[in-house]
Design a protein around this motif. Structure first.
Motif, PDB file in Angstrom:
ATOM      1  N   PHE A   1      -0.665  -5.653   1.371  1.00  0.00           N
ATOM      2  CA  PHE A   1       0.420  -4.805   1.854  1.00  0.00           C
ATOM      3  C   PHE A   1       1.700  -5.051   1.062  1.00  0.00           C
ATOM      4  CE2 PHE A   1      -2.529  -5.541   5.313  1.00  0.00           C
ATOM      5  CZ  PHE A   1      -2.766  -4.255   5.775  1.00  0.00           C
ATOM      6  N   GLU A   2       2.709  -4.213   1.320  1.00  0.00           N
ATOM      7  CA  GLU A   2       4.028  -4.399   0.748  1.00  0.00           C
ATOM      8  C   GLU A   2       5.035  -4.589   1.870  1.00  0.00           C
ATOM      9  OE1 GLU A   2       4.819  -1.052  -1.728  1.00  0.00           O
ATOM     10  OE2 GLU A   2       3.811  -1.935  -3.462  1.00  0.00           O
ATOM     11  N   ARG A   3       5.877  -5.608   1.737  1.00  0.00           N
ATOM     12  CA  ARG A   3       6.969  -5.849   2.674  1.00  0.00           C
ATOM     13  C   ARG A   3       8.217  -5.162   2.127  1.00  0.00           C
ATOM     14  NH1 ARG A   3       6.738 -10.935   5.624  1.00  0.00           N
ATOM     15  NH2 ARG A   3       8.940 -11.214   5.120  1.00  0.00           N
TER      16      ARG A   3
ATOM     17  N   VAL B   1       4.646  -0.551   9.789  1.00  0.00           N
ATOM     18  CA  VAL B   1       4.463  -1.668  10.717  1.00  0.00           C
ATOM     19  C   VAL B   1       5.832  -2.279  10.967  1.00  0.00           C
ATOM     20  CG1 VAL B   1       3.423  -3.934  11.089  1.00  0.00           C
ATOM     21  CG2 VAL B   1       2.133  -2.139   9.925  1.00  0.00           C
ATOM     22  N   LEU B   2       6.214  -2.372  12.225  1.00  0.00           N
ATOM     23  CA  LEU B   2       7.506  -2.930  12.613  1.00  0.00           C
ATOM     24  C   LEU B   2       7.214  -4.031  13.637  1.00  0.00           C
ATOM     25  CD1 LEU B   2      10.387  -2.035  11.724  1.00  0.00           C
ATOM     26  CD2 LEU B   2      10.569  -0.809  13.891  1.00  0.00           C
TER      27      LEU B   2
ATOM     28  N   ASP C   1       2.975   0.584   5.170  1.00  0.00           N
ATOM     29  CA  ASP C   1       4.114  -0.218   4.725  1.00  0.00           C
ATOM     30  C   ASP C   1       4.521  -1.165   5.849  1.00  0.00           C
ATOM     31  OD1 ASP C   1       4.271   1.115   2.304  1.00  0.00           O
ATOM     32  OD2 ASP C   1       5.749   2.568   3.018  1.00  0.00           O
ATOM     33  N   VAL C   2       4.895  -2.368   5.496  1.00  0.00           N
ATOM     34  CA  VAL C   2       5.373  -3.354   6.469  1.00  0.00           C
ATOM     35  C   VAL C   2       6.889  -3.432   6.348  1.00  0.00           C
ATOM     36  CG1 VAL C   2       5.239  -5.732   7.253  1.00  0.00           C
ATOM     37  CG2 VAL C   2       3.210  -4.630   6.283  1.00  0.00           C
ATOM     38  N   LEU C   3       7.593  -2.997   7.370  1.00  0.00           N
ATOM     39  CA  LEU C   3       9.053  -3.000   7.371  1.00  0.00           C
ATOM     40  C   LEU C   3       9.541  -4.280   8.042  1.00  0.00           C
ATOM     41  CD1 LEU C   3       9.705   0.728   8.407  1.00  0.00           C
ATOM     42  CD2 LEU C   3       9.157  -0.228   6.154  1.00  0.00           C
TER      43      LEU C   3
ATOM     44  N   MET D   1       0.818  -1.205   0.000  1.00  0.00           N
ATOM     45  CA  MET D   1       0.000   0.000   0.000  1.00  0.00           C
ATOM     46  C   MET D   1       0.850   1.253   0.000  1.00  0.00           C
ATOM     47  SD  MET D   1      -3.380  -0.493   2.164  1.00  0.00           S
ATOM     48  CE  MET D   1      -4.636  -1.589   1.569  1.00  0.00           C
ATOM     49  N   SER D   2       2.043   1.166  -0.540  1.00  0.00           N
ATOM     50  CA  SER D   2       2.915   2.327  -0.583  1.00  0.00           C
ATOM     51  C   SER D   2       2.492   3.279  -1.691  1.00  0.00           C
ATOM     52  CB  SER D   2       4.355   1.889  -0.817  1.00  0.00           C
ATOM     53  OG  SER D   2       4.840   1.179   0.283  1.00  0.00           O
ATOM     54  N   ARG D   3       2.647   4.568  -1.406  1.00  0.00           N
ATOM     55  CA  ARG D   3       2.524   5.561  -2.462  1.00  0.00           C
ATOM     56  C   ARG D   3       3.534   6.651  -2.137  1.00  0.00           C
ATOM     57  NH1 ARG D   3      -3.318   6.730  -2.892  1.00  0.00           N
ATOM     58  NH2 ARG D   3      -2.697   8.857  -2.483  1.00  0.00           N
ATOM     59  N   SER D   4       4.518   6.828  -2.983  1.00  0.00           N
ATOM     60  CA  SER D   4       5.585   7.768  -2.669  1.00  0.00           C
ATOM     61  C   SER D   4       5.108   9.216  -2.669  1.00  0.00           C
ATOM     62  CB  SER D   4       6.733   7.602  -3.670  1.00  0.00           C
ATOM     63  OG  SER D   4       6.269   7.836  -4.986  1.00  0.00           O
TER      64      SER D   4
END
Length: 361
Positions: free
Chosen positions: A60-62, A14-15, A44-46, A1-4
């Motif tokens: 989501f995006e990892r 998310v950590l 974003d999932v970090l 779900m990233s959008r720069s």
């Protein structure tokens, strides 16, 4: 779900060490909270993996931020690397994960720290942080989430999914049987021995020798009758467990989860009452009328017997289902509670990059 192109205030990281776990109460809680946040912000999932292109993980995006040193769960603050667009208004971490909190403060300076916690959670060692209490609370609480005497702890609940198909027919290994006592063992896999149940379970099998008792331990179900095992089979999926829960007359959870007693909530969502030890987060479900608590082996056995009296189990199951469906069964209401508790505006996709989705403390 990233959008720069989205403003930092409308982005959440998310950590969580729990994210990659296939099952478990904490993983389900973190994913549910992230899902609610994603309705108002880009999430974003970090993860502790080599930096590189984001990889898809459901909705989501990892994003890898670095490999931790030997024996550590996260890269150190100096070793961690954010994505090029990595500025966030908030970061979601697990309660008690001090290294994640330290990393968040070093890499995500100024981001509001949101901690996944349960009843009794404390943010003293995490201050300043906001604990999102996912345990059961009376749904009559204000939608904004009423702080429990501590403005840093917000009861928000969750959305706990169950599948209606599970209630349509019993598990095929039970050959159509229903109305059994389902026991969820508290023993760890290292201590689990299906042929030798724990002490309380042995008493239970003796007291209810005329009933069918299904004991689930280390992803294996053992069916007992007349104090003897009559069959054994694997519980391979969540659907397998839901089918066992949905057709029981009561669920005895000897070790409820610390955050929100997930299996107890799932049982009540199917209208099956619970029997749980006192002093756990499941106490609130008992207080809501969804079952019986116990403190000794004798009160455990008496509680199961009481729910077996005509109409008793059905009444408790109905009360419990009504309670948990209000707090855990409505995804739209959960999203609204999260938004109100954290003072979030509307859907980030509609608001665009100008509206602050997650306010700092």
């Amino acid at each position: 779900m990233s959008r720069s192109d989205v403003a930092p205030d409308t982005r959440v990281a998310v950590l969580s060490r729990s994210w990659g776990q296939a099952a478990g109460e904490r993983a389900s809680a973190v994913r549910s909270l992230a899902g609610a946040l994603s309705r108002h912000a880009c999430v974003d999932v970090l993860v502790a993996e080599p930096p590189g292109d984001p990889s898809a993980d459901g909705a989501f995006e990892r994003i890898g931020i670095g490999v931790p040193a030997d024996g550590r769960e996260w890269p150190g603050p100096r070793a961690g690397t954010l994505p090029a667009s990595g500025r966030y208004g908030a970061v979601l971490v697990d309660e008690g994960d001090a290294s994640a909190i330290a990393l968040a403060r070093a890499l995500l300076r100024g981001a509001r720290i949101l901690v996944t916690g349960g009843p009794g959670a404390t943010s003293l060692e995490q201050a300043p942080a906001t604990t999102l209490d996912v345990g059961y609370h009376d749904a009559r609480l204000q939608r904004a989430g009423v702080a429990r005497g501590d403005a840093s702890v917000l009861p928000v609940g969750l959305y706990v999914r169950v599948h209606p198909y599970a209630a349509e027919r019993p598990h095929h290994e039970l050959q159509g049987a229903s109305g059994y006592v389902l026991v969820l063992s508290e023993r760890s896999p290292a201590r689990a021995t299906a042929a030798l149940p724990g002490g309380q379970v042995r008493w239970l099998l003796a007291r209810f020798a005329r009933e069918r008792v299904v004991v689930v331990e280390d992803a294996v179900a053992t069916v007992w009758r007349a104090r003897a095992p009559v069959s054994r089979f694997g519980v391979h999926t969540r659907m397998d467990l839901w089918r066992l829960i949905a057709h029981a007359r009561a669920t005895v959870d000897l070790g409820p989860g610390r955050l929100f007693a997930r299996e107890c909530v799932e049982s009540l969502r199917y209208g099956v009452p619970v029997v749980v030890p006192h002093g756990t987060v499941a106490d609130a479900l008992v207080e809501a009328g969804g079952g019986i608590g116990f403190s000794t082996t004798q009160t455990l056995l008496d509680g199961i017997a009481a729910l077996g009296r005509p109409g008793a189990g059905e009444r408790a199951g109905t009360r419990g289902k009504s309670a948990v469906d209000r707090w855990y069964g409505d995804p739209a209401e959960f999203v609204s509670r999260m938004a109100a508790a954290l003072e979030l505006p509307g859907d980030a996709r509609a608001a665009g990059p100008t509206g602050p989705a997650v306010r700092g403390d």
